[in-house]
Design an enzyme around this catalytic site. Structure first.
Site, PDB file in Angstrom:
ATOM      1  N   ARG A 176       0.820  -1.221   0.000  1.00 47.21           N
ATOM      2  CA  ARG A 176       0.000   0.000   0.000  1.00 47.21           C
ATOM      3  C   ARG A 176       0.852   1.269   0.000  1.00 47.21           C
ATOM      4  O   ARG A 176       0.504   2.272   0.621  1.00 47.21           O
ATOM      5  CB  ARG A 176      -0.969  -0.008   1.184  1.00 47.21           C
ATOM      6  CG  ARG A 176      -1.877  -1.218   1.231  1.00 47.21           C
ATOM      7  CD  ARG A 176      -2.772  -1.324  -0.004  1.00 47.21           C
ATOM      8  NE  ARG A 176      -3.583  -2.529   0.032  1.00 47.21           N
ATOM      9  CZ  ARG A 176      -3.280  -3.656  -0.601  1.00 47.21           C
ATOM     10  NH1 ARG A 176      -2.170  -3.726  -1.342  1.00 47.21           N
ATOM     11  NH2 ARG A 176      -4.059  -4.707  -0.540  1.00 47.21           N
ATOM     12  N   SER A 226     -11.694  -0.992   1.961  1.00 49.94           N
ATOM     13  CA  SER A 226     -10.932  -1.457   3.117  1.00 49.94           C
ATOM     14  C   SER A 226     -10.345  -0.259   3.858  1.00 49.94           C
ATOM     15  O   SER A 226      -9.613   0.537   3.288  1.00 49.94           O
ATOM     16  CB  SER A 226      -9.816  -2.394   2.652  1.00 49.94           C
ATOM     17  OG  SER A 226      -9.059  -2.858   3.742  1.00 49.94           O
ATOM     18  N   GLU A 296      -5.691   2.687   5.596  1.00 43.40           N
ATOM     19  CA  GLU A 296      -5.468   2.508   4.167  1.00 43.40           C
ATOM     20  C   GLU A 296      -6.204   3.611   3.405  1.00 43.40           C
ATOM     21  O   GLU A 296      -5.725   4.111   2.403  1.00 43.40           O
ATOM     22  CB  GLU A 296      -5.979   1.136   3.726  1.00 43.40           C
ATOM     23  CG  GLU A 296      -5.774   0.832   2.263  1.00 43.40           C
ATOM     24  CD  GLU A 296      -6.120  -0.606   1.929  1.00 43.40           C
ATOM     25  OE1 GLU A 296      -6.827  -0.813   0.923  1.00 43.40           O
ATOM     26  OE2 GLU A 296      -5.692  -1.523   2.656  1.00 43.40           O
TER      27      GLU A 296
END
EC number: 1.3.1.98
Length: 307
Positions: A176, A226, A296
Site C-alpha cells: 500500500r 478497506s 489505508e
C-alpha cells in the site's frame, strides 16, 4: 470566496466546459460524503494536466487529485484550490502482451480487457473498485496479487508540471505504498506486462474471485473500501471483530456486520462520522490488543466550520 483571477487563468489553460466552480465533491466519492471544491477540473489530455499543475505551482495554489473516489474520505469543509479529476484520462490500449491504460481507467475494466485478449496477470484486480492512478499510487492488491507483480512503468507528472517516467523498480512499490506518495507525483498512465493465457481459465478465476468478494464484502452500502492496512502478523478485520466492534455506529456510519474491515454509510453518514468511527476503532483495538491500526483510506479536505 472564489478567486476570479484563478478562474480566468484556468480558462486560458483548459476549455471552459472542463471547469466547475464550488463543485460538491460528494458526487464523486463512494462514501457519498464531502464538501465542495473551489475549482474542479476534468482534463482529457496529459498536456492539460501539466499546464494546470505548472500554473498552480508557480502561483502557490494547492492541487488535489481525484480518481474514482473509492478509497478516500473528503471532509465536509471541502478542498481549497484546484481539484483535478483524472477520470477522463481513461484510454486502454493493447499491444502484444502489454496493456497501457490512462490514470482514470477503472482497473476492473483493464482486467476485463486483459481477459478479452487472453492475457493473464490482472485477474486479482477484477473486483478492485479503483482507477489505474489510484491503484499504482497505493500498489493496490487483492487475493494474492498486486500491481507490483505486473506493472512495467508509470508516466507521472511532478509538482512543477514536468513528466516523469518511472520503471517498476523506480516506483518502489511496497504494501500500500509507492514513491508516488513520497514524491507527490500523480500518475497519468501506466503500462502492464502480462502473459498469454487461456480466456476460459482467466474468466473462471475472475468468476471465483468475484463470488468470494460479493459473499464477504458489504457491497450493498456506500463505503470507502478497506479502511485499515494489514498489521504485520494480523488481519485488521479480525482484530476489529474480536474487539466486538461490528455493528458499532457513530452517526450514520457503522462497522460492517458483514466484514469488520469495512465501514458503511447506512443512514446519511458524514465524513465526520467516518473519521470519528475510525478513531474509535483504532483506540479500541489499541487498548485491547496493543496494536496500531494504520489507515489505508485517505482522509483529505478541511474540517467543517462550526456553526
Amino acid at each position: 470566496m472564489i478567486n476570479k483571477d484563478i478562474y480566468q487563468a484556468l480558462q486560458q489553460l483548459i476549455p471552459n466546459e472542463k471547469i466547475k466552480v464550488d463543485e460538491p465533491l460528494k458526487r464523486y466519492t463512494y462514501t457519498k460524503t464531502g464538501g465542495n471544491a473551489d475549482f474542479y477540473i476534468t482534463p482529457t489530455k496529459n498536456v492539460e494536466v501539466q499546464a494546470v499543475v505548472k500554473y498552480a505551482y508557480q502561483n502557490e495554489i494547492p492541487v488535489t487529485y481525484l480518481g474514482n473516489g473509492s478509497n478516500i474520505i473528503i471532509r465536509e469543509g471541502g478542498i481549497r484550490g484546484i481539484v483535478i479529476s483524472l477520470l477522463s484520462l481513461d484510454h486502454i490500449e493493447v499491444s502484444d502482451d502489454a496493456i497501457i491504460a490512462g490514470s482514470g481507467a477503472a482497473i476492473i475494466d483493464v482486467s476485463r480487457v486483459a481477459r478479452d485478449y487472453a492475457l493473464t496477470g490482472l485477474e486479482f484486480a477484477c473486483g478492485i473498485p479503483g482507477s489505474i492512478g489510484g491503484a499504482v499510487y497505493m500498489n493496490a492488491g487483492a487475493y494474492g496479487g498486486e500491481v507490483k507483480d505486473c506493472i512495467d512503468y508509470a508516466l507521472c507528472v511532478n509538482e512543477q508540471g514536468s513528466l516523469v517516467k518511472l520503471t517498476t523498480k523506480e516506483l518502489e512499490l511496497d504494501y500500500r505504498n509507492s514513491i508516488i506518495q513520497k514524491e507527490h507525483l500523480v500518475v497519468l498512465e501506466a503500462a502492464f506486462t502480462l502473459a498469454p493465457g487461456k480466456m476460459t481459465e482467466i474468466q473462471a478465476k475472475m468468476d471465483d474471485l468475484t463470488e468470494r468478494r460479493e459473499s464477504k464484502q458489504p457491497l450493498e452500502y456506500p463505503s470507502c473500501g478497506s479502511v485499515f492496512q494489514r498489521p504485520p502478523g494480523h488481519f485488521a478485520g479480525k482484530l476489529i471483530q474480536d474487539s466486538n466492534l461490528q455493528g458499532h455506529r457513530i452517526g450514520g456510519v457503522e462497522v460492517s456486520t458483514k466484514h469488520a474491515g469495512f465501514m458503511v454509510n447506512v443512514d446519511n453518514g458524514t465524513a465526520t462520522d467516518y473519521e470519528n468511527l475510525i478513531h474509535y476503532v483504532q483506540k479500541t483495538v489499541k487498548e485491547k490488543f496493543g496494536i496500531e491500526l494504520n489507515r489505508e483510506v485517505r482522509i483529505i479536505g478541511e474540517h467543517p466550520k462550526e456553526s
